[in-house]
Design a protein around this motif. Structure first.
Motif, PDB file in Angstrom:
ATOM      1  N   SER A 155      45.782  31.928  28.295  1.00 31.28           N
ATOM      2  CA  SER A 155      46.266  33.117  29.007  1.00 31.28           C
ATOM      3  C   SER A 155      45.136  34.119  29.221  1.00 31.28           C
ATOM      4  O   SER A 155      45.087  34.775  30.265  1.00 31.28           O
ATOM      5  N   THR A 156      44.216  34.242  28.267  1.00 35.51           N
ATOM      6  CA  THR A 156      43.064  35.129  28.444  1.00 35.51           C
ATOM      7  C   THR A 156      42.212  34.654  29.614  1.00 35.51           C
ATOM      8  O   THR A 156      41.761  35.465  30.437  1.00 35.51           O
ATOM      9  N   TRP A 157      41.998  33.359  29.719  1.00 32.55           N
ATOM     10  CA  TRP A 157      41.216  32.804  30.831  1.00 32.55           C
ATOM     11  C   TRP A 157      41.893  33.106  32.161  1.00 32.55           C
ATOM     12  O   TRP A 157      41.248  33.496  33.125  1.00 32.55           O
ATOM     13  N   TYR A 158      43.209  32.959  32.211  1.00 33.85           N
ATOM     14  CA  TYR A 158      43.964  33.219  33.436  1.00 33.85           C
ATOM     15  C   TYR A 158      43.829  34.683  33.854  1.00 33.85           C
ATOM     16  O   TYR A 158      43.532  34.990  35.010  1.00 33.85           O
ATOM     17  N   PHE A 159      44.042  35.623  32.929  1.00 36.87           N
ATOM     18  CA  PHE A 159      43.975  37.044  33.257  1.00 36.87           C
ATOM     19  C   PHE A 159      42.553  37.477  33.600  1.00 36.87           C
ATOM     20  O   PHE A 159      42.355  38.349  34.450  1.00 36.87           O
ATOM     21  N   THR A 160      41.559  36.879  32.974  1.00 35.25           N
ATOM     22  CA  THR A 160      40.170  37.195  33.310  1.00 35.25           C
ATOM     23  C   THR A 160      39.847  36.751  34.732  1.00 35.25           C
ATOM     24  O   THR A 160      39.236  37.501  35.503  1.00 35.25           O
ATOM     25  N   CYS A 161      40.261  35.548  35.100  1.00 37.80           N
ATOM     26  CA  CYS A 161      40.027  35.071  36.470  1.00 37.80           C
ATOM     27  C   CYS A 161      40.761  35.939  37.482  1.00 37.80           C
ATOM     28  O   CYS A 161      40.211  36.263  38.544  1.00 37.80           O
ATOM     29  N   ALA A 162      41.995  36.336  37.164  1.00 35.58           N
ATOM     30  CA  ALA A 162      42.754  37.191  38.075  1.00 35.58           C
ATOM     31  C   ALA A 162      42.072  38.547  38.242  1.00 35.58           C
ATOM     32  O   ALA A 162      41.988  39.078  39.361  1.00 35.58           O
ATOM     33  N   ALA A 163      41.552  39.118  37.156  1.00 29.95           N
ATOM     34  CA  ALA A 163      40.862  40.407  37.238  1.00 29.95           C
ATOM     35  C   ALA A 163      39.577  40.290  38.052  1.00 29.95           C
ATOM     36  O   ALA A 163      39.247  41.195  38.832  1.00 29.95           O
ATOM     37  N   LEU A 164      38.849  39.199  37.882  1.00 31.81           N
ATOM     38  CA  LEU A 164      37.636  39.000  38.670  1.00 31.81           C
ATOM     39  C   LEU A 164      37.948  38.835  40.152  1.00 31.81           C
ATOM     40  O   LEU A 164      37.253  39.405  41.002  1.00 31.81           O
ATOM     41  N   MET A 165      38.988  38.094  40.480  1.00 28.16           N
ATOM     42  CA  MET A 165      39.367  37.928  41.889  1.00 28.16           C
ATOM     43  C   MET A 165      39.810  39.262  42.490  1.00 28.16           C
ATOM     44  O   MET A 165      39.468  39.570  43.626  1.00 28.16           O
ATOM     45  N   TRP A 166      40.581  40.042  41.728  1.00 29.00           N
ATOM     46  CA  TRP A 166      41.014  41.349  42.218  1.00 29.00           C
ATOM     47  C   TRP A 166      39.811  42.258  42.438  1.00 29.00           C
ATOM     48  O   TRP A 166      39.741  42.968  43.443  1.00 29.00           O
ATOM     49  N   SER A 167      38.852  42.229  41.528  1.00 29.23           N
ATOM     50  CA  SER A 167      37.653  43.049  41.680  1.00 29.23           C
ATOM     51  C   SER A 167      36.844  42.632  42.903  1.00 29.23           C
ATOM     52  O   SER A 167      36.359  43.491  43.656  1.00 29.23           O
ATOM     53  N   LEU A 168      36.698  41.332  43.106  1.00 30.15           N
ATOM     54  CA  LEU A 168      35.986  40.851  44.289  1.00 30.15           C
ATOM     55  C   LEU A 168      36.714  41.241  45.579  1.00 30.15           C
ATOM     56  O   LEU A 168      36.079  41.601  46.569  1.00 30.15           O
ATOM     57  N   ALA A 169      38.033  41.193  45.560  1.00 32.15           N
ATOM     58  CA  ALA A 169      38.811  41.594  46.735  1.00 32.15           C
ATOM     59  C   ALA A 169      38.636  43.086  47.006  1.00 32.15           C
ATOM     60  O   ALA A 169      38.512  43.501  48.159  1.00 32.15           O
ATOM     61  N   MET A 170      38.593  43.900  45.951  1.00 36.09           N
ATOM     62  CA  MET A 170      38.396  45.337  46.129  1.00 36.09           C
ATOM     63  C   MET A 170      37.019  45.645  46.694  1.00 36.09           C
ATOM     64  O   MET A 170      36.859  46.549  47.508  1.00 36.09           O
ATOM     65  N   ILE A 171      36.013  44.876  46.276  1.00 35.84           N
ATOM     66  CA  ILE A 171      34.650  45.081  46.783  1.00 35.84           C
ATOM     67  C   ILE A 171      34.545  44.587  48.222  1.00 35.84           C
ATOM     68  O   ILE A 171      33.942  45.236  49.071  1.00 35.84           O
ATOM     69  N   SER A 172      35.150  43.440  48.510  1.00 39.12           N
ATOM     70  CA  SER A 172      35.040  42.835  49.836  1.00 39.12           C
ATOM     71  C   SER A 172      35.880  43.549  50.893  1.00 39.12           C
ATOM     72  O   SER A 172      35.466  43.658  52.043  1.00 39.12           O
ATOM     73  N   PHE A 173      37.044  44.013  50.520  1.00 39.89           N
ATOM     74  CA  PHE A 173      37.975  44.641  51.465  1.00 39.89           C
ATOM     75  C   PHE A 173      38.443  45.997  50.922  1.00 39.89           C
ATOM     76  O   PHE A 173      39.613  46.148  50.545  1.00 39.89           O
ATOM     77  N   PRO A 174      37.556  46.984  50.873  1.00 40.43           N
ATOM     78  CA  PRO A 174      37.923  48.252  50.228  1.00 40.43           C
ATOM     79  C   PRO A 174      39.035  49.019  50.939  1.00 40.43           C
ATOM     80  O   PRO A 174      39.747  49.796  50.305  1.00 40.43           O
ATOM     81  N   LYS A 175      39.211  48.816  52.238  1.00 42.81           N
ATOM     82  CA  LYS A 175      40.259  49.540  52.955  1.00 42.81           C
ATOM     83  C   LYS A 175      41.639  48.903  52.767  1.00 42.81           C
ATOM     84  O   LYS A 175      42.653  49.562  52.911  1.00 42.81           O
ATOM     85  N   HIS A 176      41.660  47.613  52.455  1.00 40.17           N
ATOM     86  CA  HIS A 176      42.928  46.896  52.331  1.00 40.17           C
ATOM     87  C   HIS A 176      43.392  46.729  50.894  1.00 40.17           C
ATOM     88  O   HIS A 176      44.591  46.629  50.646  1.00 40.17           O
ATOM     89  N   VAL A 177      42.464  46.656  49.963  1.00 35.92           N
ATOM     90  CA  VAL A 177      42.806  46.449  48.558  1.00 35.92           C
ATOM     91  C   VAL A 177      42.288  47.659  47.778  1.00 35.92           C
ATOM     92  O   VAL A 177      41.095  47.822  47.591  1.00 35.92           O
TER      93      VAL A 177
END
Length: 65
Positions: A39-61
């Motif tokens: 579960s830690t691995w799952y939440f870490t991957c989800a947090a990294l993907m969310w962070s990358l989405a925020m960096i890549s699409f700052p107006k949408h995420v």
């Protein structure tokens, strides 16, 4: 993991008389760290993907407060 999948009913519900309740408890307690790691691995991957989405699409995420 295959043992857990195949014998989950025996371990949790106690169907059959192959394991005592103490043996079932210790077997399941031994698996808890493995499940926590997964579960830690799952939440870490989800947090990294969310962070990358925020960096890549700052107006949408945007972060939610």
């Amino acid at each position: 993991m295959q043992i857990m999948r195949r014998h989950f009913g025996l371990l949790v519900r106690g169907q059959g008389e192959k394991l005592s309740s103490g043996q079932r408890y210790h077997f399941l307690a031994g698996w808890l760290p493995w499940l926590a790691d997964a579960s830690t691995w799952y939440f870490t991957c989800a947090a990294l993907m969310w962070s990358l989405a925020m960096i890549s699409f700052p107006k949408h995420v945007q972060p939610r407060w």
